[in-house]
Design a protein around this motif. Structure first.
Motif, mmCIF file in Angstrom:
data_model
loop_
_atom_site.group_PDB
_atom_site.id
_atom_site.type_symbol
_atom_site.label_atom_id
_atom_site.label_comp_id
_atom_site.label_asym_id
_atom_site.label_seq_id
_atom_site.Cartn_x
_atom_site.Cartn_y
_atom_site.Cartn_z
ATOM 1 N N ARG A 457 1.014 -0.045 -3.040
ATOM 2 C CA ARG A 457 -0.145 -0.245 -2.164
ATOM 3 C C ARG A 457 -1.193 -1.066 -2.908
ATOM 4 O O ARG A 457 -1.607 -0.723 -4.021
ATOM 5 N N THR A 458 -1.613 -2.165 -2.306
ATOM 6 C CA THR A 458 -2.570 -3.061 -2.957
ATOM 7 C C THR A 458 -3.961 -3.005 -2.341
ATOM 8 O O THR A 458 -4.858 -3.726 -2.783
ATOM 9 N N ALA A 459 -4.156 -2.171 -1.310
ATOM 10 C CA ALA A 459 -5.473 -2.066 -0.658
ATOM 11 C C ALA A 459 -6.499 -1.471 -1.628
ATOM 12 O O ALA A 459 -6.162 -0.688 -2.528
ATOM 13 N N THR A 460 -7.785 -1.800 -1.433
ATOM 14 C CA THR A 460 -8.845 -1.308 -2.320
ATOM 15 C C THR A 460 -9.381 0.047 -1.902
ATOM 16 O O THR A 460 -9.978 0.768 -2.715
ATOM 17 N N ASP A 461 -9.206 0.437 -0.612
ATOM 18 C CA ASP A 461 -9.700 1.737 -0.171
ATOM 19 C C ASP A 461 -8.704 2.824 -0.525
ATOM 20 O O ASP A 461 -7.529 2.553 -0.796
ATOM 21 N N ASP A 462 -9.178 4.093 -0.527
ATOM 22 C CA ASP A 462 -8.313 5.218 -0.857
ATOM 23 C C ASP A 462 -7.525 5.667 0.363
ATOM 24 O O ASP A 462 -7.933 5.473 1.509
ATOM 25 N N VAL A 463 -6.396 6.312 0.104
ATOM 26 C CA VAL A 463 -5.621 6.933 1.185
ATOM 27 C C VAL A 463 -6.302 8.241 1.568
ATOM 28 O O VAL A 463 -6.499 9.118 0.721
ATOM 29 N N ASP A 464 -6.685 8.364 2.838
ATOM 30 C CA ASP A 464 -7.344 9.591 3.308
ATOM 31 C C ASP A 464 -6.931 9.827 4.760
ATOM 32 O O ASP A 464 -7.741 9.781 5.676
ATOM 33 N N TRP A 465 -5.653 10.081 4.923
ATOM 34 C CA TRP A 465 -5.086 10.207 6.276
ATOM 35 C C TRP A 465 -5.725 11.356 7.050
ATOM 36 O O TRP A 465 -6.000 11.251 8.244
ATOM 37 N N TYR A 466 -5.976 12.465 6.372
ATOM 38 C CA TYR A 466 -6.462 13.662 7.072
ATOM 39 C C TYR A 466 -7.986 13.794 7.051
ATOM 40 O O TYR A 466 -8.554 14.660 7.702
ATOM 41 N N GLY A 467 -8.673 12.955 6.278
ATOM 42 C CA GLY A 467 -10.111 13.106 6.170
ATOM 43 C C GLY A 467 -10.899 12.367 7.233
ATOM 44 O O GLY A 467 -12.103 12.570 7.384
ATOM 45 N N GLY A 468 -10.278 11.479 7.968
ATOM 46 C CA GLY A 468 -10.981 10.741 9.003
ATOM 47 C C GLY A 468 -10.012 10.384 10.105
ATOM 48 O O GLY A 468 -9.022 11.078 10.333
ATOM 49 N N GLN A 469 -10.301 9.300 10.805
ATOM 50 C CA GLN A 469 -9.421 8.888 11.897
ATOM 51 C C GLN A 469 -8.161 8.248 11.307
ATOM 52 O O GLN A 469 -8.236 7.294 10.533
ATOM 53 N N ALA A 470 -7.029 8.795 11.664
ATOM 54 C CA ALA A 470 -5.768 8.300 11.133
ATOM 55 C C ALA A 470 -5.473 6.912 11.683
ATOM 56 O O ALA A 470 -5.511 6.692 12.898
ATOM 57 N N THR A 471 -5.195 5.964 10.807
ATOM 58 C CA THR A 471 -4.793 4.619 11.231
ATOM 59 C C THR A 471 -3.622 4.188 10.384
ATOM 60 O O THR A 471 -3.323 4.758 9.340
ATOM 61 N N GLY A 472 -3.002 3.125 10.819
ATOM 62 C CA GLY A 472 -1.891 2.588 10.046
ATOM 63 C C GLY A 472 -0.549 2.894 10.680
ATOM 64 O O GLY A 472 -0.479 3.380 11.820
ATOM 65 N N ARG A 473 0.507 2.640 9.944
ATOM 66 C CA ARG A 473 1.869 2.793 10.430
ATOM 67 C C ARG A 473 2.628 3.792 9.574
ATOM 68 O O ARG A 473 2.410 3.872 8.372
ATOM 69 N N LEU A 474 3.455 4.566 10.219
ATOM 70 C CA LEU A 474 4.369 5.446 9.493
ATOM 71 C C LEU A 474 5.793 5.041 9.840
ATOM 72 O O LEU A 474 6.022 4.248 10.769
ATOM 73 N N ASN A 475 6.740 5.615 9.118
ATOM 74 C CA ASN A 475 8.118 5.279 9.410
ATOM 75 C C ASN A 475 8.556 5.860 10.737
ATOM 76 O O ASN A 475 7.915 6.740 11.295
#
Length: 475
Positions: A457-475
């Protein structure tokens, strides 16, 4: 084991039991897990494999004389084949250095790529007809990719495999990386196939043993490469001069006394040239020099054993009873001074139909059958009407026909105006009852590895799936 040219005992080898097999596999596994070979930098591993190839070239005369004594193949043939042995090791060492990981175009802020890792312990079960070549087609990529190996040669021809292990040791291949065990196929071979630590089995031999190996490896999700039986069709079209086609067919069918899975033993010949072709082929067969395989003038040597000779002659007799015409051969060959050798006359059976046993079953001896055809469609239909699909050949001067027919044949390999040719860069293997997998080329090299995907993962923000609104893609 016996010298097939004389029937005399040539040597006595140990017959490995279950404990011996287990010890060999565990030694190989320990060497693999130590990283002494599997984790060696690839440039160092490639250099040692080249040194191994140097050792093979240095001992070439010992290898081909020992192999000729052990399996009875004429020394001229043996020398022509195993003089190329080192090419397989050098080619795979070069693939090791040329191989590159792939970058995967994953969506989002990710860098994804693949890398490869060796399987672990590889078992190689080689056959008697080409002991060194068959072993090396698997051993070279297995070693290059970092695996440890347990090699079990045929119980009839173990001598050159043991010499090969000595050459590997002298070249600096670490202890435990290449292990040779002698033993019978139904016991030692089966134990290797079923061992829990063996992650891949390569086998060259009969279809039914190969089927058992496929089942045994599948139970534990190990891999297998199986080069099995064959009844290779040779299609002869009328635009080819009869004498040229007959010489080519004789090479296809009688080389190695016909003891090769790829032998062109099913000759499918156009009716317009059928009788002249049969006559020409028979003349060639009658003129083949049968004799001491150690003599350079010998063109066909003995078959591997008395049992094999009896089976071959029984197949010929069955063909005659089924309606085939015995044109020449069909009997033992008498060689002065070698009366106890296992010699068989080169044999031509004509007027064969494709439903006869001699046209459908692998005879594994110097026996060819000749079947007539009328047009291209019929020739292809006859060729493909077989449980086997290893190799095939086309004899024609028509370039368009050569390509057209080649693409219609069900076979892992097709030769045009030739037969038996192989190269470390070209994939070798069959379909249907002729097996699965390939030896040679990138296809074989990568079959001795697992592929892993690495995603960063090269993004600068942290992974926080459960702490806010879930975005992105899963398998």
């Amino acid at each position: 084991m016996r010298n097939p040219a004389t029937g005399a005992v040539l040597a006595v080898a140990e017959n490995a039991d279950l404990a011996d097999i287990d010890r060999a596999v565990r030694v190989a596994d320990a060497a693999f897990r130590s990283g002494v070979w599997s984790a060696m930098p690839i440039h160092e591993r490639a250099a040692l494999i080249h040194r191994f190839a140097d050792g093979i070239e240095h001992r070439m005369e010992d290898l081909y004389r020992l192999e000729t004594a052990n399996n009875g193949r004429p020394i001229t043939e043996t020398k022509a084949q195993i003089s190329r042995l080192s090419e397989w090791y050098r080619y795979n060492a070069s693939l090791l250095l040329a191989d590159r990981d792939a970058v995967v175009p994953m969506r989002g802020d990710y860098h994804s790529y693949t890398s490869r890792m060796p399987l672990g312990v590889v078992a190689i079960l080689a056959s008697f007809n080409h002991p060194m070549m068959i072993a090396s087609k698997a051993l070279a990529p297995a070693l290059a990719t970092g695996n440890s190996v347990v090699l079990k040669p045929s119980e009839q021809t173990p001598l050159t495999a043991m010499l090969l292990a000595d050459i590997a040791h002298e070249a600096g291949i670490p202890a435990g990386v290449l292990n040779v065990v002698n033993g019978l196929g139904p016991t030692a071979g089966a134990a290797l196939t079923e061992h829990e630590l063996v992650r891949k089995v390569t086998f060259t031999g009969g279809t039914e043993p190969g089927r058992s190996i496929a089942v045994a490896t599948a139970r534990r999700f190990a891999r297998s490469t199986l080069e099995l039986g064959g009844k290779s069709p040779v299609l002869v079209f009328p635009d080819t001069p009869v004498d040229v086609a007959a010489r080519g067919a004789a090479f296809a069918g009688f080389i190695g006394a016909g003891q090769t899975c790829i032998a062109g033993s099913r000759l499918i010949v156009h009716r317009d040239i059928y009788e002249p072709f049969v006559e020409s082929l028979a003349d060639i067969a009658r003129g083949i020099r049968i004799g001491d395989p150690a003599e350079a003038s010998t063109q066909v040597g003995p078959v591997i054993s008395q049992r094999a000779r009896q089976r071959i002659l029984s197949c010929v007799q069955q063909g005659v009873e089924d309606g085939a015409r015995l044109v020449t051969g069909g009997a033992t060959a008498q060689v002065e001074g070698f009366e106890d050798g296992y010699f068989v006359q080169p044999t031509v059976l004509a007027d064969v139909t494709n439903d006869m046993a001699v046209a459908r079953e692998e005879i594994f001896g110097p026996v060819v059958v000749v079947i007539p055809f009328g047009d291209e469609d019929e020739a292809v239909a006859i060729a493909n009407d077989s449980p086997f699909a290893l190799g095939s050949a086309i004899w024609t001067r028509d370039v368009a026909r050569a390509h057209r027919v080649a693409h219609r044949l069900e076979a892992g390999m097709v030769w045009v105006n030739d037969h038996h040719r192989l190269d470390p860069s070209s994939p070798w293997g069959g379909l249907k009852d002729s097996g699965v997998g390939r030896e040679g080329g990138w296809e074989s090299f990568h079959e001795f590895t697992h592929v892993r995907a690495v995603t960063i993962r090269t993004a600068t923000d942290d992974v926080d799936w459960y702490g806010g609104q879930a975005t992105g893609r899963l398998n």
